[in-house]
Design an enzyme around this catalytic site. Structure first.
Site, PDB file in Angstrom:
ATOM      1  N   ASP A 102      30.316  89.891  18.885  1.00  0.00           N
ATOM      2  CA  ASP A 102      29.980  89.070  17.705  1.00  0.00           C
ATOM      3  C   ASP A 102      29.416  87.741  18.211  1.00  0.00           C
ATOM      4  OD1 ASP A 102      29.846  88.205  14.993  1.00  0.00           O
ATOM      5  OD2 ASP A 102      31.830  87.304  15.108  1.00  0.00           O
ATOM      6  N   SER A 103      28.957  86.922  17.277  1.00  0.00           N
ATOM      7  CA  SER A 103      28.492  85.580  17.642  1.00  0.00           C
ATOM      8  C   SER A 103      29.675  84.659  17.931  1.00  0.00           C
ATOM      9  CB  SER A 103      27.693  84.997  16.479  1.00  0.00           C
ATOM     10  OG  SER A 103      28.518  84.977  15.311  1.00  0.00           O
TER      11      SER A 103
ATOM     12  N   TYR B 108      24.777  82.973  14.110  1.00  0.00           N
ATOM     13  CA  TYR B 108      23.639  83.870  13.929  1.00  0.00           C
ATOM     14  C   TYR B 108      23.064  83.777  12.507  1.00  0.00           C
ATOM     15  CZ  TYR B 108      24.369  86.614  18.252  1.00  0.00           C
ATOM     16  OH  TYR B 108      24.467  87.048  19.542  1.00  0.00           O
TER      17      TYR B 108
ATOM     18  N   CYS C  13      29.482  92.500  13.981  1.00  0.00           N
ATOM     19  CA  CYS C  13      28.769  91.410  13.328  1.00  0.00           C
ATOM     20  C   CYS C  13      27.769  92.038  12.363  1.00  0.00           C
ATOM     21  CB  CYS C  13      28.035  90.586  14.387  1.00  0.00           C
ATOM     22  SG  CYS C  13      26.948  89.319  13.713  1.00  0.00           S
TER      23      CYS C  13
ATOM     24  N   GLU D 177      36.116  79.950  11.813  1.00  0.00           N
ATOM     25  CA  GLU D 177      36.205  79.497  13.208  1.00  0.00           C
ATOM     26  C   GLU D 177      37.273  78.397  13.339  1.00  0.00           C
ATOM     27  OE1 GLU D 177      34.369  80.118  16.230  1.00  0.00           O
ATOM     28  OE2 GLU D 177      33.446  81.896  15.329  1.00  0.00           O
TER      29      GLU D 177
ATOM     30  N   CYS E  94      30.581  89.684   6.247  1.00  0.00           N
ATOM     31  CA  CYS E  94      30.483  88.938   7.503  1.00  0.00           C
ATOM     32  C   CYS E  94      31.839  89.120   8.133  1.00  0.00           C
ATOM     33  CB  CYS E  94      30.202  87.458   7.241  1.00  0.00           C
ATOM     34  SG  CYS E  94      30.429  86.434   8.714  1.00  0.00           S
TER      35      CYS E  94
ATOM     36  N   HIS F 289      33.542  87.363   9.992  1.00  0.00           N
ATOM     37  CA  HIS F 289      34.415  86.186   9.971  1.00  0.00           C
ATOM     38  C   HIS F 289      35.285  86.129   8.709  1.00  0.00           C
ATOM     39  CE1 HIS F 289      31.922  84.624  13.255  1.00  0.00           C
ATOM     40  NE2 HIS F 289      32.788  83.623  13.379  1.00  0.00           N
TER      41      HIS F 289
HETATM   42  N1  DGL Z   1      30.289  87.293  12.147  1.00  0.00           N
HETATM   43  C1  DGL Z   1      28.909  87.391  11.875  1.00  0.00           C
HETATM   44  C2  DGL Z   1      28.596  88.425  10.806  1.00  0.00           C
HETATM   45  O1  DGL Z   1      29.338  89.370  10.613  1.00  0.00           O
HETATM   46  C3  DGL Z   1      28.026  86.188  11.755  1.00  0.00           C
HETATM   47  C4  DGL Z   1      28.522  84.803  11.815  1.00  0.00           C
HETATM   48  C5  DGL Z   1      27.438  83.828  12.247  1.00  0.00           C
HETATM   49  O2  DGL Z   1      27.263  83.701  13.468  1.00  0.00           O
HETATM   50  O3  DGL Z   1      26.736  83.265  11.392  1.00  0.00           O
HETATM   51  O4  DGL Z   1      27.582  88.380  10.150  1.00  0.00           O
END
Ligand code: DGL
Length: 263
Positions: free
Chosen positions: A11-12, A43, A75, A153, A189, A191
């Protein structure tokens, strides 16, 4: 014979932990490598071109270094943009994480579904396609939020936030025409499941949340069925592409990631 090749989650940032956790519960002997592209984070505000170039190149280096048996792009942003590029570039099974619109449509009673993702994810044709294939009789409302990524985060670094920013993010969905009828929200997402309790508390009415994590765990189990695992799981490794943040170490340990490395 024991096979020590790991599962590699990418992931990012820390979002992919929400995908790794159900896989770890289902396959407790699996050696784990978790990679956060912290040098490329976030990302969700990047262009399609940047992601389509960066992600396959990085995963190529990671595959050489860690020799995974399978890679999970944990991600949604990277998967909806770069999954086909990664599959074309690497000779390793790749599992992507795409918005869980199908499971949401299976449980929605009002037939109004909210999709919360990054700005990059919610504008992808991949999402139009999922909505047309699996939720054709539903209204699918989308909202992209970079702030929610930052809130997740911060939470994993031990920070506490009040409910106001969560309410503001959810206004972006519930404030749209028909939004008052949303009964299921897709956490599109990785996150966002990390802050699901905060989202649920801030929602104007009771809603269900769905994400891809449990389905991905089953998919990994299916793809690795019949393979050997080490007798005792090796300590999990967390890999960062920029200097790791020490504030994350306690949270990483709760996911079994006891070693921290920089790529
Ligand atoms: N966790 C990532 C996703 O599922 C992206 C978070 C990010 O880096 O903007 O899209």
């Amino acid at each position: 014979m024991a096979d020590s090749r790991p599962l590699l989650f990418f992931d990012s940032g820390v979002g992919g932990l929400s995908v790794m956790a159900p896989a770890r519960a289902l396959l407790p002997a699996a050696p784990l490598v978790y990679v956060a592209d912290s040098a490329g984070f976030p990302y969700g505000t990047r262009s399609e071109g940047e992601i389509a170039t960066r992600v396959p190149a990085l995963l190529g280096r990671l595959a050489e270094r860690y020799r995974p048996r399978l890679i999970v792009i944990a991600c949604n942003t990277a998967s909806t943009i770069a999954l086909s590029h990664v599959r074309a570039a690497l000779d390793v099974p790749i599992v992507g994480t795409v918005p869980a619109i199908k499971p949401a449509a299976e449980v929605s009673v009002t037939r109004v579904i909210g999709v919360l993702g990054t700005q990059a994810t919610v504008r992808q044709p991949y999402v139009d396609d999922l909505a047309a294939r699996f939720a054709a009789d539903c209204t699918v409302l989308r909202h992209g939020s970079a702030e929610l990524v930052q809130l997740a985060e911060a939470k994993l670094r031990g920070g506490a936030a009040d409910s106001a920013p969560y309410r503001a993010v959810l206004d972006g969905l519930f404030g749209q025409a028909g939004g008052d009828r949303i009964d299921v929200i897709v956490n599109a997402c990785t996150h966002f499941p990390l802050v699901e309790a905060e989202l649920a508390a801030a929602a104007p009415h009771r809603v269900r949340f769905v994400d891809g994590g449990p389905g991905i765990a089953r998919r990994i189990a299916h793809l690795t069925a019949g393979q050997d695992w080490p007798d005792r799981p090796a300590p999990g490794v967390a890999v960062f592409t920029a200097a790791p943040d020490p504030a994350l170490v306690p949270a990483l340990a709760t996911y079994g990631l006891d070693r921290v490395e920089t790529l």
